[in-house]
Motif scaffolding. Structure first.
Motif, PDB file in Angstrom:
ATOM      1  N   PHE A 262     -28.761 -46.282  26.504  1.00 11.82           N
ATOM      2  CA  PHE A 262     -28.473 -47.088  25.328  1.00 11.82           C
ATOM      3  C   PHE A 262     -29.264 -46.520  24.154  1.00 11.82           C
ATOM      4  O   PHE A 262     -30.339 -45.951  24.322  1.00 11.82           O
ATOM      5  N   GLU A 263     -28.745 -46.710  22.948  1.00 15.05           N
ATOM      6  CA  GLU A 263     -29.428 -46.182  21.774  1.00 15.05           C
ATOM      7  C   GLU A 263     -30.756 -46.881  21.520  1.00 15.05           C
ATOM      8  O   GLU A 263     -31.641 -46.338  20.867  1.00 15.05           O
ATOM      9  N   VAL A 264     -30.900 -48.117  22.012  1.00 16.04           N
ATOM     10  CA  VAL A 264     -32.149 -48.861  21.789  1.00 16.04           C
ATOM     11  C   VAL A 264     -33.261 -48.357  22.697  1.00 16.04           C
ATOM     12  O   VAL A 264     -34.428 -48.707  22.505  1.00 16.04           O
ATOM     13  N   ALA A 265     -32.911 -47.549  23.683  1.00 15.50           N
ATOM     14  CA  ALA A 265     -33.912 -47.083  24.645  1.00 15.50           C
ATOM     15  C   ALA A 265     -34.793 -46.021  24.006  1.00 15.50           C
ATOM     16  O   ALA A 265     -34.311 -45.057  23.434  1.00 15.50           O
ATOM     17  N   LYS A 266     -36.090 -46.228  24.115  1.00 13.55           N
ATOM     18  CA  LYS A 266     -37.072 -45.285  23.581  1.00 13.55           C
ATOM     19  C   LYS A 266     -38.120 -45.021  24.657  1.00 13.55           C
ATOM     20  O   LYS A 266     -38.549 -45.931  25.364  1.00 13.55           O
ATOM     21  N   ILE A 267     -38.563 -43.768  24.778  1.00 11.95           N
ATOM     22  CA  ILE A 267     -39.593 -43.392  25.753  1.00 11.95           C
ATOM     23  C   ILE A 267     -40.733 -42.719  25.011  1.00 11.95           C
ATOM     24  O   ILE A 267     -40.515 -41.817  24.202  1.00 11.95           O
ATOM     25  N   GLY A 268     -41.964 -43.182  25.263  1.00 13.57           N
ATOM     26  CA  GLY A 268     -43.144 -42.589  24.645  1.00 13.57           C
ATOM     27  C   GLY A 268     -43.626 -41.381  25.419  1.00 13.57           C
ATOM     28  O   GLY A 268     -42.934 -40.838  26.292  1.00 13.57           O
ATOM     29  N   LYS A 269     -44.861 -40.959  25.120  1.00  9.96           N
ATOM     30  CA  LYS A 269     -45.423 -39.781  25.766  1.00  9.96           C
ATOM     31  C   LYS A 269     -45.839 -40.070  27.205  1.00  9.96           C
ATOM     32  O   LYS A 269     -45.676 -39.252  28.090  1.00  9.96           O
ATOM     33  N   LYS A 270     -46.414 -41.261  27.448  1.00  9.17           N
ATOM     34  CA  LYS A 270     -46.873 -41.599  28.794  1.00  9.17           C
ATOM     35  C   LYS A 270     -45.737 -42.236  29.593  1.00  9.17           C
ATOM     36  O   LYS A 270     -44.874 -42.909  29.025  1.00  9.17           O
ATOM     37  N   PRO A 271     -45.728 -42.047  30.927  1.00  4.08           N
ATOM     38  CA  PRO A 271     -44.715 -42.716  31.752  1.00  4.08           C
ATOM     39  C   PRO A 271     -44.848 -44.228  31.620  1.00  4.08           C
ATOM     40  O   PRO A 271     -45.896 -44.784  31.926  1.00  4.08           O
ATOM     41  N   PRO A 272     -43.817 -44.918  31.144  1.00  2.00           N
ATOM     42  CA  PRO A 272     -43.913 -46.370  30.960  1.00  2.00           C
ATOM     43  C   PRO A 272     -43.920 -47.103  32.287  1.00  2.00           C
ATOM     44  O   PRO A 272     -43.494 -46.569  33.321  1.00  2.00           O
TER      45      PRO A 272
END
Length: 490
Positions: A385-395
């Motif tokens: 989904f476009e709302v999905a965001k992932i940072g640098k660290k494994p969430p």
């Protein structure tokens, strides 16, 4: 300096300087068009200003008087940075920096000729020097080591010269005869001390370490105060968890997590929900007492107090979740404990969820008689989904999803967090559902067996709310509150 400081008035003079800039001021860019006489005077003046700037011992006032050819038998001024530094750091103006000097001079000697700092830095960062840097106590970063170069130049152990390159003028360094002899001296075992002036960067690191140590000590005191407020005896906490800087504190985390949950529920006006969990904890402790007597073993050998709080908080419904905690349970003991938790849930969650201050339980698979949706065994979105965001660290959701797809149940994942703080199975459910938005496949049938999905009427209500709010759940601009506003009246 003008009028400031005249007639005994107070004045403050701040010198902002970078030792490496003095070489630039001596380059052709600044002196190329000067006459030979003026050029020589300018270079000499720049060199004197550099020595004045890096001076760490002599009174600034005396240096200025000497520069202008004046003599004064009076004592030092007592107010310049060198005078204040000698007074504030009395007994600690110099330290043994033999390890730092040895490392720097070895790196300079490796160049075989005068070398710029960039080459010295590359040598210090090379695999050859990695063991020596690792063995240095305390550890020094490269930028900190660079602060010792001017000091070694002052001590005449290192020679600094201005080198005119094709595009600019820069400093190059080499060992003096005294430096070569000192390096050989430092190679002896045991290494003799080399007393050098303490750079400000080292004092700043010392202060940082002191502040961090104080913060860790304060954190331990705060944690002990919280434990005491929660009625937890410190004897139940492993000694290593009460040490400053402890990073693994599963026992403390379990106690404090449960106490914080009780406080949060009470502050939210859900007193009966808090009482229900306290009742469950008491029942668990009572069952443990009888089980320990039956097995003729210590109560804490069945399971520790902090594990009881985890069970009361998560309320596991599977055998693997209980055994994950490390409890020493027989097969019959596991079933008795699961029955105790189930009985509590049947008795309390129904009454609490129907009370004005209770906690709703929309995920209860036994509640309601509406038509349930039939879900596929496995589903994977075509794209994230476009709302999905992932940072640098494994969430956290990613870790929970991986464990769930490897076969762990929701309550087992909830109760076996690495930091020792249990989370609710509903939180793990949210993690797994979030994985869907990131395009990850999920075993929906197994998920539905552990946490009932919305029934068809609820799903249609959500669908109508999306249409009414004109929301696209796949769009980057999607906001959940728009759907909630369409369902819940103001």
């Amino acid at each position: 300096l003008g009028r400031p400081g005249r007639d005994g008035g107070f004045a403050e003079c701040l010198m902002i300087t970078n030792d490496r800039d003095f070489t630039l001021y001596s380059s052709d860019f600044y002196v190329e068009n000067l006459s030979p006489q003026v050029r020589e005077a300018t270079l000499a003046s720049t060199d004197k200003l550099r020595k004045f700037a890096i001076e760490t011992v002599t009174c600034r006032w005396r240096l200025l008087l000497d520069h202008f050819g004046e003599r004064n038998a009076a004592a030092d001024c007592g107010v310049c940075d060198t005078c204040v530094g000698r007074r504030e750091h009395a007994g600690d103006t110099t330290r043994d920096f033999g390890a730092e000097a040895n490392l720097l001079m070895l790196a300079i000697r490796r160049q075989r000729r005068s070398a710029a700092w960039s080459h010295i830095k590359n040598t210090l960062e090379s695999p050859e020097f990695a063991p020596m840097r690792a063995a240095m106590q305390p550890q020094r970063k490269i930028d900190c080591l660079r602060e010792f170069l001017p000091i070694l130049c002052q001590e005449r152990l290192v020679l600094r010269e201005a080198f005119k390159g094709e595009y600019s003028t820069y400093d190059v360094y080499s060992l003096t005869r005294e430096g070569v002899n000192k390096l050989a001296d430092l190679a002896r075992s045991p290494r003799p001390p080399l007393m050098l002036f303490v750079p400000e960067s080292v004092r700043a690191l010392d202060q940082k370490d002191k502040d961090e140590a104080e913060a860790k000590r304060s954190a331990v005191e705060a944690m002990m105060a919280k434990l005491a407020h929660a009625g937890i005896s410190l004897s139940a906490i492993p000694h290593e968890e009460l040490q400053p800087g402890a990073t693994c504190t599963p026992v403390c985390n379990a106690f404090l997590m449960f106490d914080a949950a009780l406080t949060r529920w009470r502050n939210a006006g859900r007193e009966s929900y808090a009482i229900a969990h306290e009742t469950l904890l008491q029942s668990l402790m009572q069952w443990r007492k009888h089980e320990a007597a039956r097995l003729r073993m210590a109560q804490t050998s069945v399971f520790a107090d902090h594990i009881a709080t985890k069970i009361a908080y998560v309320k596991p419904a599977s055998e693997d979740a209980l055994l994950e905690l490390g409890a020493r349970l027989t097969a019959s003991g596991v079933q008795q404990l699961l029955d105790l938790v189930k009985k509590w849930k049947d008795q309390w969650e129904t009454s609490v969820s129907s009370s004005p201050d209770g906690a709703s339980n929309p995920a209860n698979p036994n509640s309601g008689t509406r038509e349930r949706m039939v879900l596929p065994d496995y589903f994977q979105p075509a794209r994230p989904f476009e709302v999905a965001k992932i940072g640098k660290k494994p969430p956290m959701w990613q870790i929970s999803h991986q464990k769930f797809e490897s076969g762990d149940s929701l309550d087992k994942i909830a109760i076996s967090q690495e930091n020792g703080k249990p989370i609710l199975p509903s939180t793990v459910l949210g993690h797994v559902l979030k994985a869907l938005t990131h395009g990850c496949g999920v075993s929906l049938a197994r998920l539905a067996a552990q946490s009932a999905p919305p029934d068809r009427a609820q799903w249609e209500q959500l669908d109508h709310a999306c249409a009414a709010a004109q929301c696209d759940v796949l769009a980057d601009s999607f906001e959940r509150k728009a759907i909630v506003s369409a369902i819940v009246p103001e």
